[in-house]
Design a protein around this motif. Structure first.
Motif, PDB file in Angstrom:
ATOM      1  N   ALA A 145       0.831  -1.199   0.000  1.00  0.00           N
ATOM      2  CA  ALA A 145       0.000   0.000   0.000  1.00  0.00           C
ATOM      3  C   ALA A 145       0.865   1.249   0.000  1.00  0.00           C
ATOM      4  CB  ALA A 145      -0.928  -0.004   1.213  1.00  0.00           C
ATOM      5  N   TYR A 146       0.389   2.270  -0.739  1.00  0.00           N
ATOM      6  CA  TYR A 146       1.105   3.548  -0.780  1.00  0.00           C
ATOM      7  C   TYR A 146       0.134   4.634  -1.216  1.00  0.00           C
ATOM      8  CZ  TYR A 146       1.185   3.073  -5.878  1.00  0.00           C
ATOM      9  OH  TYR A 146       0.830   2.948  -7.194  1.00  0.00           O
ATOM     10  N   LEU A 147       0.505   5.881  -1.074  1.00  0.00           N
ATOM     11  CA  LEU A 147      -0.263   7.039  -1.528  1.00  0.00           C
ATOM     12  C   LEU A 147       0.711   8.151  -1.862  1.00  0.00           C
ATOM     13  CD1 LEU A 147      -3.057   8.300  -2.008  1.00  0.00           C
ATOM     14  CD2 LEU A 147      -2.993   9.161   0.332  1.00  0.00           C
ATOM     15  N   ARG A 148       0.742   8.573  -3.137  1.00  0.00           N
ATOM     16  CA  ARG A 148       1.657   9.632  -3.566  1.00  0.00           C
ATOM     17  C   ARG A 148       1.324  10.942  -2.851  1.00  0.00           C
ATOM     18  NH1 ARG A 148       5.325   6.311  -5.765  1.00  0.00           N
ATOM     19  NH2 ARG A 148       4.497   5.122  -7.559  1.00  0.00           N
ATOM     20  N   LYS A 149       2.267  11.859  -2.920  1.00  0.00           N
ATOM     21  CA  LYS A 149       2.075  13.127  -2.227  1.00  0.00           C
ATOM     22  C   LYS A 149       1.368  14.171  -3.083  1.00  0.00           C
ATOM     23  CE  LYS A 149       5.997  12.809   0.962  1.00  0.00           C
ATOM     24  NZ  LYS A 149       7.218  13.475   1.452  1.00  0.00           N
ATOM     25  N   ASN A 150       1.632  14.208  -4.376  1.00  0.00           N
ATOM     26  CA  ASN A 150       1.140  15.287  -5.233  1.00  0.00           C
ATOM     27  C   ASN A 150      -0.202  14.906  -5.864  1.00  0.00           C
ATOM     28  OD1 ASN A 150       3.479  16.787  -4.725  1.00  0.00           O
ATOM     29  ND2 ASN A 150       4.570  15.781  -6.409  1.00  0.00           N
ATOM     30  N   PHE A 151      -1.160  15.833  -5.777  1.00  0.00           N
ATOM     31  CA  PHE A 151      -2.450  15.656  -6.442  1.00  0.00           C
ATOM     32  C   PHE A 151      -2.281  15.772  -7.950  1.00  0.00           C
ATOM     33  CE2 PHE A 151      -3.915  16.267  -2.231  1.00  0.00           C
ATOM     34  CZ  PHE A 151      -5.236  15.830  -2.172  1.00  0.00           C
ATOM     35  N   GLU A 152      -3.015  14.974  -8.684  1.00  0.00           N
ATOM     36  CA  GLU A 152      -2.988  15.093 -10.146  1.00  0.00           C
ATOM     37  C   GLU A 152      -3.694  16.373 -10.601  1.00  0.00           C
ATOM     38  OE1 GLU A 152      -4.410  11.631 -12.092  1.00  0.00           O
ATOM     39  OE2 GLU A 152      -3.075  10.261 -11.026  1.00  0.00           O
ATOM     40  N   GLN A 153      -4.723  16.824  -9.868  1.00  0.00           N
ATOM     41  CA  GLN A 153      -5.372  18.104 -10.166  1.00  0.00           C
ATOM     42  C   GLN A 153      -5.937  18.655  -8.868  1.00  0.00           C
ATOM     43  OE1 GLN A 153      -8.614  17.988 -12.949  1.00  0.00           O
ATOM     44  NE2 GLN A 153      -8.657  20.184 -13.225  1.00  0.00           N
ATOM     45  N   GLU A 154      -5.633  19.946  -8.595  1.00  0.00           N
ATOM     46  CA  GLU A 154      -6.093  20.579  -7.370  1.00  0.00           C
ATOM     47  C   GLU A 154      -7.147  21.632  -7.702  1.00  0.00           C
ATOM     48  OE1 GLU A 154      -2.791  20.647  -4.039  1.00  0.00           O
ATOM     49  OE2 GLU A 154      -2.077  21.691  -5.820  1.00  0.00           O
ATOM     50  N   PRO A 155      -8.056  21.912  -6.763  1.00  0.00           N
ATOM     51  CA  PRO A 155      -9.084  22.951  -7.007  1.00  0.00           C
ATOM     52  C   PRO A 155      -8.452  24.332  -7.082  1.00  0.00           C
ATOM     53  CG  PRO A 155      -9.176  22.184  -4.731  1.00  0.00           C
ATOM     54  CD  PRO A 155      -8.214  21.281  -5.439  1.00  0.00           C
ATOM     55  N   LEU A 156      -9.069  25.201  -7.877  1.00  0.00           N
ATOM     56  CA  LEU A 156      -8.576  26.562  -8.084  1.00  0.00           C
ATOM     57  C   LEU A 156      -9.572  27.568  -7.524  1.00  0.00           C
ATOM     58  CD1 LEU A 156      -7.281  26.248 -11.765  1.00  0.00           C
ATOM     59  CD2 LEU A 156      -5.965  26.044  -9.641  1.00  0.00           C
ATOM     60  N   ALA A 157      -9.057  28.724  -7.122  1.00  0.00           N
ATOM     61  CA  ALA A 157      -9.904  29.782  -6.565  1.00  0.00           C
ATOM     62  C   ALA A 157     -10.856  30.304  -7.636  1.00  0.00           C
ATOM     63  CB  ALA A 157      -9.037  30.913  -6.018  1.00  0.00           C
ATOM     64  N   LYS A 158     -12.067  30.704  -7.207  1.00  0.00           N
ATOM     65  CA  LYS A 158     -13.081  31.187  -8.152  1.00  0.00           C
ATOM     66  C   LYS A 158     -13.861  32.331  -7.523  1.00  0.00           C
ATOM     67  CE  LYS A 158     -13.964  27.132 -11.013  1.00  0.00           C
ATOM     68  NZ  LYS A 158     -15.008  26.264 -11.604  1.00  0.00           N
ATOM     69  N   GLU A 159     -14.366  33.198  -8.416  1.00  0.00           N
ATOM     70  CA  GLU A 159     -15.317  34.245  -8.031  1.00  0.00           C
ATOM     71  C   GLU A 159     -16.557  34.066  -8.891  1.00  0.00           C
ATOM     72  OE1 GLU A 159     -13.714  38.123  -8.254  1.00  0.00           O
ATOM     73  OE2 GLU A 159     -12.134  37.778  -6.769  1.00  0.00           O
ATOM     74  N   VAL A 160     -17.688  33.857  -8.267  1.00  0.00           N
ATOM     75  CA  VAL A 160     -18.932  33.590  -8.999  1.00  0.00           C
ATOM     76  C   VAL A 160     -20.013  34.506  -8.456  1.00  0.00           C
ATOM     77  CG1 VAL A 160     -18.355  31.190  -9.489  1.00  0.00           C
ATOM     78  CG2 VAL A 160     -19.582  31.733  -7.403  1.00  0.00           C
ATOM     79  N   SER A 161     -21.028  34.748  -9.310  1.00  0.00           N
ATOM     80  CA  SER A 161     -22.157  35.573  -8.895  1.00  0.00           C
ATOM     81  C   SER A 161     -23.179  34.718  -8.163  1.00  0.00           C
ATOM     82  CB  SER A 161     -22.804  36.244 -10.106  1.00  0.00           C
ATOM     83  OG  SER A 161     -23.318  35.268 -10.984  1.00  0.00           O
ATOM     84  N   LEU A 162     -24.061  35.389  -7.465  1.00  0.00           N
ATOM     85  CA  LEU A 162     -25.099  34.697  -6.705  1.00  0.00           C
ATOM     86  C   LEU A 162     -25.962  33.844  -7.629  1.00  0.00           C
ATOM     87  CD1 LEU A 162     -26.132  34.649  -3.737  1.00  0.00           C
ATOM     88  CD2 LEU A 162     -27.840  36.335  -4.426  1.00  0.00           C
TER      89      LEU A 162
END
Length: 889
Positions: A145-162
Motif C-alpha cells: 500500500a502507498y499514496l503519492r504526495k502530489n495531487f494530479e489536479q487541485e481545485p482553483l480559486a473562483k469568483e462567482v455571482s449569486l
C-alpha cells in the motif's frame, strides 16, 4: 531408499503438486483433487481461507487458513512452496463433525513481495491433504500500500455571482488502494446528504448547484487510504452579489406652490446591495424634472345683460354670469346674485283675468309640442330599423356563393336494392337565407334549416341572396366587407392567415396552409369562409393559452349540424394536472367559457375530443375559439419547441445564433419560419421539445465550449433567461434570446460549440453545434417538411377518405337500435370513442358524428383499414351492405 518419517508429508506434497502442475491445474478458488476410489465426502474443506491484504510500510502481514478433515496443510506463494519452518500449524478437532482439523499461519514480508514487484502480483494459496485427496483454497493477493504526495489536479480559486453554479475539480494522488476523497469547507466536512445544494461527482469534483452567500469559503480536497492522508491546496471561493436598483420613490411635491418649479425622485442600490466585490449599480440614483402648479383664479361677474320686456306681472329682469373670468384651480366663486328683477310700471300695473283667447292659445301650443314629440319618435324608430338592416346585410351574394340542394337517393338497380346513387340538383343558382349573423342575446338563436326547395326560409324582412361566382374574387370582397364589423376588425389580412371555401351538400374540408388548423365539414353542412388569426385574450389567475386563437365566420351563425374544428395545442393532457376550458368570444367582444373539458353535457352546442397534440371541437355556432388551461399542480407541463437559427450569409465578423422557445404547435412554427425568411436566417440544428413545468422557475440559456482561438463570445454573463410568466401565459409570440459570437479572422468558417436550454429544477436540452457557416445547409429540409401544407379547401367526396355511398350505408344500418348490440354504440366502442356516447346519442345521426370524428382524427390518410375491420366485426347479417363497386363510387 530410506526416508525419515518427518519428510513424508513434504515429499507427498511435492509429488502431488508436480502432478497437479503437470495436468495444468491453475485455479484461484477452492479446488478438490480426490484420490481414485476414495470417499469424496472426506475431502478437506476449508473453514478459513486466506484473504487479500495490504502491506503498510514495513509491517509484515499474516495469512491463515483452516481445513477439516486434514492430515497436512501448507502454503504455496507465487507457485513455490513456502518452507515448512515458516509455517505455524495447530491441530484440533472440529466441534461440528468431530473430524481432525488443522490451522496454518505464515507471515509475508515486504521484501518477499518486492522481489516479484513489477513482474506479477504476489499471491499465496493454501493446500490441504486428507486420505481422500487434496483441496486448494482461493488465492490471496498481497499488495504494498502507498499514496503519492502530489495531487494530479487541485481545485482553483473562483469568483462567482449569486445563484451561479460552481464546479471545483479534484484528482487525488495515485495510490493502492485507491484514495477516498472528501471535501472541507473552512475545515468543516461537506456532507451532500445534509445539503442538497451540493454533490460530489464520480470524478471527485465538488459541484454547488446555485451559489449562496454562505458558500463563500476556503475549500480543500482531502484524499486518504490506509497508508496516509493528503490535503490539496485550499481554493478560495467568493460569491459576489451585483448591486441592483430599488424601485423609484414617488415624485416629490412640486417646489413651487404656484407657477414653475422642480420635483425629484430617488432610488438606492440596495436591491440587492453589492457584496464581496460585486458591481455597483449603473445609472443615476436621482431624477429631477420640471413641474408647474396652476395658480388659483377667482371668479368675476360679466356685465349685466339688457333689461327684458315688461312681463304680465309688471316686472322685468336682467342677468349676469360668473365668467369674466370663471373661477378655476381652486379660486373663489363670485359673490352676489346672478339675477336682478324690478317693477317696470311704477306700480301702475293692472291685472286682468284670462279670457277664452288665452286658453285657446295655450291648448294650441301644447298640441304643437305633442306633434313634434311624436314626429321625433317616428324618426328614431326609422333610423333604428335601417341600422338593423345594415347590420344583417353582411352575408350577401359575395359571402356565401353556393346554395345547397336536397339529396335525392334512389335505387340504382332493381336487382340490388342496397346500392345507392346520388343525383344532386345543381340547376338552381340562387338560394336565400335569413337571420342576423350575430344572434340576439334576449332570445333563442334561429338555426339554418335544410329543407326541400330553398335552403333557408325567410323570417321577417331580412333576406340574403347567394349566387354562384368565382371563389377567389368573392374571398377578396368578403374580407373587405367583413372587416367593417367590430367582431373581425382586428383580424390580419392576407392569404397566410385565412382560407375560403364554397361547399355543396356533400360538405368539404378547410385547412390553413402551413398550420394545424383544419375544419372538416360533414355533408349537408352550411358553407362559410373561416379565418384563423393570432389574437390575444384576457387570462385570469394562473390560466395559460394552450392553442392558437381560431376564428371562423360569419360569426354567430347557427348550423343544423355540427362542424369539427381541429386545433393544435401544447399541453400535456392529464386530468390530475390540468383544468381545461374552451373559450369563445361573444359578439360584444367578451370571452366566456362554453365548455369545461371532462364535464361535457350532451345538450350543449359544443363538445371536445382532446388528444395528445390536438383537440377536435364539435360546434354548431361559428365564432372565435381558444383552448385555455389552468394548472392544478406543479406536474402540469407545456411542450416547448426549441429552434436554433443563424444567418445564411455572414459578411461581418459578428455571427448571431438565435434560440427560439415556442409553443409546440404548427401555428407558432409558421410565425418563426416567416420571420426568419425575412431576416435571412437558416435552421442550424434539429428542433427539440422541452417540457416546461408550472414551477415559477425561469428558462435559462447558455453557450459553452466556444473555441477561443477562433471565436469570442460577446455575452457578458454566464447565461440568459426568459421569465417564467412570459412563457407560461402563452400570449407572447416568438420568444427568443440571441448569442453573439465574433470571429477572430474573416477566414474562420467552422463553428463548434454547445447551447444549453433548461428550466431551473426542470427539464433541459443541449445542442451540439458543428457546421460550416458559409455552406452548411443540411437542416434546411427539416422546416420544409414541418411547415408544408396541403390544399386549403377540399370540396365534396375528395375531402373525405370514406366513400360517400359506403358512408350512407353505414349510417342507415347502424343508426337504428339493434337488439344484438350491432349498432352505432358498438362501433364507438371498437373505435375507442365510447366516452362520448351521450354526445353522439343527442344528435339525429350518431353514426354520422362518429364517422366525422374519425375523418378529423385520421386526416389525411384516413386509416380506412382499421375502420373497415371495426365495421366488419359488428356482425351485421347483410355482409355486402358495406361494399360498393368502383364504378358506383
Amino acid at each position: 531408499m530410506a526416508v525419515r518419517p518427518g519428510l513424508w508429508p513434504a515429499l507427498l506434497g511435492i509429488v502431488l503438486t508436480a502432478w497437479l502442475h503437470g495436468s495444468g491445474a491453475q485455479q484461484s478458488a477452492t479446488v478438490a483433487n480426490p484420490v481414485p476410489g476414495a470417499n469424496p465426502d472426506l475431502l478437506p474443506h476449508f473453514l478459513v481461507e486466506p484473504e487479500d491484504v495490504y502491506i503498510v510500510k514495513n509491517k509484515p502481514v499474516l495469512l491463515a487458513c483452516k481445513a477439516t478433515p486434514a492430515t497436512q496443510i501448507f502454503f504455496k506463494c507465487n507457485g513455490e512452496w513456502v518452507r515448512q519452518v515458516d509455517h505455524a500449524i495447530e491441530r484440533s478437532t472440529d466441534d461440528g463433525s468431530g473430524l481432525p482439523a488443522m490451522e496454518v499461519r505464515i507471515n509475508v514480508s515486504r521484501q518477499q513481495v518486492e522481489k516479484v514487484f513489477g513482474l506479477e502480483e504476489y499471491w499465496c494459496q493454501c493446500v490441504a491433504w486428507s486420505s481422500s485427496g487434496t483441496t486448494k483454497s482461493q488465492k490471496a493477493y498481497i499488495r504494498i500500500a502507498y499514496l503519492r504526495k502530489n495531487f494530479e489536479q487541485e481545485p482553483l480559486a473562483k469568483e462567482v455571482s449569486l445563484e451561479q453554479g460552481i464546479v471545483l475539480p479534484c484528482r487525488p494522488p495515485e495510490g493502492i488502494p485507491p484514495a477516498e476523497v472528501e471535501w472541507l469547507r473552512n475545515e468543516d466536512l461537506v456532507d451532500p446528504s445534509l445539503d442538497p445544494n451540493v454533490y460530489i461527482t464520480r470524478e471527485h469534483s465538488l459541484v454547488v448547484r446555485q451559489a449562496r452567500l454562505a458558500d463563500t469559503a476556503n475549500y480543500t480536497c482531502v484524499a486518504k487510504n490506509i497508508v496516509a492522508r493528503r490535503r490539496s491546496a485550499s481554493a478560495a471561493v467568493i460569491v459576489y452579489v451585483n448591486g441592483g436598483w430599488s424601485t423609484w420613490t414617488e415624485w416629490s411635491v412640486c417646489s413651487a406652490s404656484c407657477g414653475r418649479g422642480w420635483q425629484k425622485r430617488s432610488r438606492s442600490c440596495t436591491n440587492p446591495a453589492p457584496l464581496n466585490g460585486g458591481a455597483f449599480c449603473e445609472g443615476q440614483n436621482v431624477q429631477k424634472t420640471a413641474c408647474a402648479t396652476l395658480c388659483p383664479v377667482d371668479g368675476s361677474w360679466s356685465p349685466w345683460s339688457k333689461w327684458s320686456a315688461c312681463g304680465l306681472d309688471c316686472t322685468h329682469w336682467r342677468s349676469r354670469e360668473c365668467s369674466d373670468p370663471a373661477p378655476r384651480n381652486g379660486g373663489e366663486e363670485c359673490r352676489g346674485t346672478d339675477l336682478d328683477t324690478r317693477n317696470c310700471t311704477s306700480d301702475l300695473c293692472v291685472h286682468t283675468a284670462s279670457g277664452p283667447e288665452d286658453v285657446a292659445l295655450y291648448v294650441g301650443l301644447i298640441a304643437v309640442a305633442v306633434c313634434l314629440l311624436l314626429l321625433l319618435l317616428v324618426l328614431i324608430l326609422v333610423y333604428c330599423r335601417k341600422k338593423e338592416g345594415l347590420d344583417s346585410d353582411v352575408a350577401d351574394s359575395s359571402i356565401l356563393t353556393s346554395g345547397f340542394q336536397p339529396v335525392s337517393i334512389k335505387p340504382n338497380k332493381a336487382d340490388n336494392p342496397h346500392l345507392l346513387t346520388i343525383q344532386p340538383d345543381l340547376s338552381t343558382t340562387t338560394t336565400t337565407c335569413q337571420g342576423s349573423l350575430c344572434p340576439r342575446q334576449d332570445g333563442p338563436s334561429p338555426k339554418f334549416q335544410l329543407a326541400n326547395g330553398h335552403l333557408l326560409s325567410p323570417l321577417g324582412g331580412g333576406r340574403h341572396t347567394l349566387h354562384h361566382s368565382s371563389p377567389t374574387s368573392e374571398a377578396e370582397d368578403f374580407v373587405s366587407r367583413l372587416s367593417t364589423q367590430n367582431y373581425f376588425r382586428s383580424l390580419p389580412r392576407g392569404t397566410s392567415n385565412m382560407t375560403y371555401g364554397t361547399f355543396n351538400f356533400l360538405g368539404g374540408r378547410l385547412m390553413i396552409p402551413n398550420t394545424g388548423g383544419k375544419d372538416p365539414r360533414p355533408p349537408d353542412a352550411f358553407p362559410f369562409p373561416p379565418v384563423f388569426p393570432h389574437l390575444r385574450l384576457p387570462l385570469a389567475g394562473c390560466q395559460t393559452l394552450l392553442s392558437p386563437i381560431v376564428s371562423c365566420g360569419p360569426p354567430g351563425v347557427l348550423l343544423t349540424r355540427p362542424v369539427i374544428l381541429a386545433m393544435d395545442h401544447c399541453g400535456e393532457p392529464c386530468p390530475e394536472s390540468w383544468s381545461l376550458r374552451l373559450k369563445k368570444q361573444s359578439c360584444e367582444g367578451s370571452w366566456e367559457d362554453v365548455l369545461h373539458l371532462g364535464e361535457e353535457a350532451p345538450s350543449r352546442l359544443y363538445y371536445c375530443q382532446l388528444e395528445a397534440g390536438a383537440c377536435y371541437v364539435f360546434t354548431e355556432q361559428l365564432g372565435r375559439f381558444a383552448l385555455v388551461g389552468e394548472a392544478l399542480s406543479v406536474a402540469a407541463t407545456k411542450r416547448l419547441k426549441l429552434l436554433l437559427f443563424a444567418p445564411v450569409a455572414c459578411t461581418s465578423l459578428e455571427y448571431n445564433i438565435r434560440v427560439y422557445c415556442l409553443h409546440d404547435t404548427h401555428d407558432a412554427l409558421k410565425e418563426v419560419v416567416q420571420l426568419e425568411k425575412q431576416l435571412g436566417g437558416q435552421l442550424i440544428q434539429e428542433p427539440r421539445v422541452l417540457h416546461f413545468k408550472d414551477s415559477y422557475h425561469n428558462l435559462r440559456l447558455s453557450i459553452h465550449d466556444v473555441p477561443s482561438s477562433l471565436w469570442k463570445s460577446k455575452l457578458l454573463v454566464s447565461y440568459q433567461e426568459i421569465p417564467f410568466y412570459h412563457i407560461w401565459n402563452g400570449t407572447q409570440q416568438c420568444l427568443h434570446r440571441t448569442f453573439t459570437l465574433e470571429r477572430v479572422s474573416p477566414s474562420t468558417s467552422d463553428l463548434a460549440c454547445k447551447v444549453w436550454v433548461w428550466q431551473v429544477e426542470g427539464d433541459g436540452q443541449s445542442f451540439n453545434i458543428n457546421f460550416n457557416i458559409t455552406k452548411d445547409t443540411r437542416f434546411a429540409e427539416l422546416l420544409a417538411l414541418e411547415s408544408e401544407g396541403g390544399v386549403p379547401a377540399l370540396v365534396g367526396p375528395s375531402a373525405f377518405k370514406i366513400p360517400f355511398l359506403i358512408r350512407q350505408k353505414i349510417i342507415t344500418s347502424l343508426d337504428p337500435p339493434c337488439s344484438r348490440g350491432a349498432d352505432w354504440r358498438t362501433l364507438a366502442q371498437k373505435l375507442h370513442l365510447d366516452s362520448h356516447l351521450s354526445f353522439f346519442a343527442s344528435k339525429p345521426s350518431p353514426t354520422a358524428m362518429i364517422l366525422n370524428l374519425w375523418e378529423a382524427r385520421h386526416f389525411p390518410n384516413g386509416n380506412l383499414s382499421q375502420l373497415a375491420a371495426a365495421v366488419a366485426g359488428l356482425g351485421q347479417p347483410d355482409a355486402g351492405l358495406f361494399t360498393v363497386s368502383e364504378a358506383e363510387c
